[in-house]
Design a protein around this motif. Sequence first.
Motif, mmCIF file in Angstrom:
data_model
loop_
_atom_site.group_PDB
_atom_site.id
_atom_site.type_symbol
_atom_site.label_atom_id
_atom_site.label_comp_id
_atom_site.label_asym_id
_atom_site.label_seq_id
_atom_site.Cartn_x
_atom_site.Cartn_y
_atom_site.Cartn_z
ATOM 1 N N GLU A 228 0.869 -1.179 0.000
ATOM 2 C CA GLU A 228 0.000 0.000 0.000
ATOM 3 C C GLU A 228 0.903 1.224 0.000
ATOM 4 O OE1 GLU A 228 -2.219 0.702 3.582
ATOM 5 O OE2 GLU A 228 -0.653 -0.135 4.841
ATOM 6 N N VAL A 229 0.352 2.345 -0.483
ATOM 7 C CA VAL A 229 1.088 3.605 -0.454
ATOM 8 C C VAL A 229 0.522 4.406 0.712
ATOM 9 C CG1 VAL A 229 1.616 5.723 -1.711
ATOM 10 C CG2 VAL A 229 1.482 3.542 -2.933
ATOM 11 N N VAL A 230 1.384 4.755 1.652
ATOM 12 C CA VAL A 230 0.916 5.390 2.887
ATOM 13 C C VAL A 230 1.409 6.827 2.935
ATOM 14 C CG1 VAL A 230 0.908 5.263 5.395
ATOM 15 C CG2 VAL A 230 1.056 3.160 4.040
ATOM 16 N N LEU A 231 0.490 7.752 2.803
ATOM 17 C CA LEU A 231 0.849 9.169 2.852
ATOM 18 C C LEU A 231 0.623 9.714 4.261
ATOM 19 C CD1 LEU A 231 -0.894 10.131 -0.475
ATOM 20 C CD2 LEU A 231 1.565 10.243 -0.093
ATOM 21 N N ASP A 232 1.432 10.680 4.651
ATOM 22 C CA ASP A 232 1.254 11.396 5.919
ATOM 23 C C ASP A 232 1.043 10.451 7.094
ATOM 24 O OD1 ASP A 232 1.392 13.747 4.475
ATOM 25 O OD2 ASP A 232 -0.759 13.698 4.065
ATOM 26 N N ARG A 233 1.911 9.484 7.227
ATOM 27 C CA ARG A 233 1.716 8.470 8.262
ATOM 28 C C ARG A 233 2.382 8.844 9.577
ATOM 29 N NH1 ARG A 233 6.043 7.755 5.649
ATOM 30 N NH2 ARG A 233 7.909 6.929 6.647
ATOM 31 N N ILE A 234 3.207 9.893 9.549
ATOM 32 C CA ILE A 234 4.059 10.152 10.720
ATOM 33 C C ILE A 234 3.269 10.791 11.847
ATOM 34 C CG2 ILE A 234 6.028 11.521 11.532
ATOM 35 C CD1 ILE A 234 7.152 11.206 8.664
ATOM 36 N N THR A 235 3.461 10.250 13.072
ATOM 37 C CA THR A 235 2.951 10.896 14.271
ATOM 38 C C THR A 235 4.148 11.592 14.907
ATOM 39 O OG1 THR A 235 1.441 9.057 14.526
ATOM 40 C CG2 THR A 235 1.698 10.516 16.426
ATOM 41 N N PRO A 236 4.282 12.899 14.733
ATOM 42 C CA PRO A 236 5.546 13.519 15.148
ATOM 43 C C PRO A 236 5.760 13.551 16.646
ATOM 44 C CG PRO A 236 4.036 15.162 14.275
ATOM 45 C CD PRO A 236 3.374 13.846 14.094
ATOM 46 N N GLU A 264 7.145 24.201 14.803
ATOM 47 C CA GLU A 264 6.951 24.988 13.589
ATOM 48 C C GLU A 264 7.972 24.610 12.528
ATOM 49 O OE1 GLU A 264 6.677 28.934 15.091
ATOM 50 O OE2 GLU A 264 4.602 28.557 15.728
ATOM 51 N N GLU A 265 9.181 24.316 12.963
ATOM 52 C CA GLU A 265 10.241 23.910 12.024
ATOM 53 C C GLU A 265 9.873 22.595 11.351
ATOM 54 O OE1 GLU A 265 14.595 22.367 12.775
ATOM 55 O OE2 GLU A 265 14.339 24.407 13.478
ATOM 56 N N LYS A 266 9.292 21.663 12.140
ATOM 57 C CA LYS A 266 8.956 20.338 11.574
ATOM 58 C C LYS A 266 7.783 20.428 10.607
ATOM 59 C CE LYS A 266 10.991 17.710 15.274
ATOM 60 N NZ LYS A 266 10.858 17.599 16.713
ATOM 61 N N LYS A 267 6.894 21.394 10.853
ATOM 62 C CA LYS A 267 5.746 21.555 9.954
ATOM 63 C C LYS A 267 6.190 22.114 8.615
ATOM 64 C CE LYS A 267 1.953 22.400 13.178
ATOM 65 N NZ LYS A 267 1.418 23.570 13.894
ATOM 66 N N ALA A 268 7.266 22.924 8.620
ATOM 67 C CA ALA A 268 7.688 23.649 7.411
ATOM 68 C C ALA A 268 8.151 22.689 6.328
ATOM 69 C CB ALA A 268 8.794 24.621 7.773
#
Length: 268
Positions: A228-236, A264-268
Motif C-alpha cells: 500500500e502507499v501510505v501518505l502522511d503516516r508520521i505521528t511527530p 513549527e520547524e517540523k511543519k515547514a
Amino acid sequence: MGTINVTIWNEFKHERSQSPAGDLIRRHYPEGLHRTLAQNLAADDLVIRAVSLDEPEQGLPEEILQSTDVLVWWGHCAHAEVNDELVDRIQKRVLAGMGLVVLHSGHLSKIFRRLMGTVCRLRWREVGEKERLWVVSPSHPIAQGIPETFVIPHHEMYGEPFDIPQDGKIVFMSWYEGGNVFRSGVAFERDRGKIFYFSPGHETFPIYHDPVIIKIIGNAIRWAAPQEVVLDRITPQPQALEKILSENPLACLDTSSLHKANTEEKKA
Ligand code: ZN
C-alpha cells in the motif's frame, strides 16, 4: 492475486524526430518506446498506462500519479523540461511507497538524481558493441527466471565509475566488448519506496523487444510494487506507551517556547 497499476512515462522525443536516427528508432518503436514496453509487458496482473512528456501536466496529473503503484521512467534529451513541481510530487509518492523503475538514460533524470542524492554520472561510448550481463544476486526477486549470463548483441556502452550511492543492491553487472564494466541493475530503497535502475534500452537498438530484458523489467515492477502507499503516516509527537520512570532533569525549565519553535520547524 491483486493487480498492479503501472504507468510507463517516456519523454517521447527521439521517436518523433525527423532525422535518419528518428527513422531508425521508429522502425523499432513505431508508436514510441512507452507503448512498445506496454505491449511487451502485458500480463494479467499488470494494468498498464503509457504516458509522455507533451501530454497535459507532462503526462502525470495528480489523478494518474495517485493511482500508480509503479512508475517506469525513460528519458534522455529532455530531462531539463520536467517541471520541478512534478519531481516533488513523484518523490513524495515514492517515499510513501510507489515503486520506480528507471531505465537506461534515465540515470540523469531529475527524479532519479533527487532520490539518489548524487550526480549519477557514468562513462559512455556509442559504437554498437556487445554487452554481456551477469546475474550477481541470484536470490533477488528481480533475477528470478533470468539466465546466469546473457548477451545484448549491440548496445551503447555505459561504464564505471557510476556515481550512485553505495547502498544499492547490485543485481546485474555488465561487461562490454571494449573492456568496460558497469553496475547495470541496482535496487534501492528510499523510505517506503523501492527503486530499480536498469541500464539496457538505448533507443537505436531493439532492446525492448528482447524477452529476457522484458522479463527483468516485469520482475522489477512486481518487486517494486507496494502493499500500500501510505501518505502522511508520521505521528511527530507520540504519547509514551509505557510509564516513563526516569526523572526529567529539565522539568524545572520552561521549554515551551523551544518546543513551539521545533514544532513549527517540523511543519515547514
Ligand atoms: Zn542511450
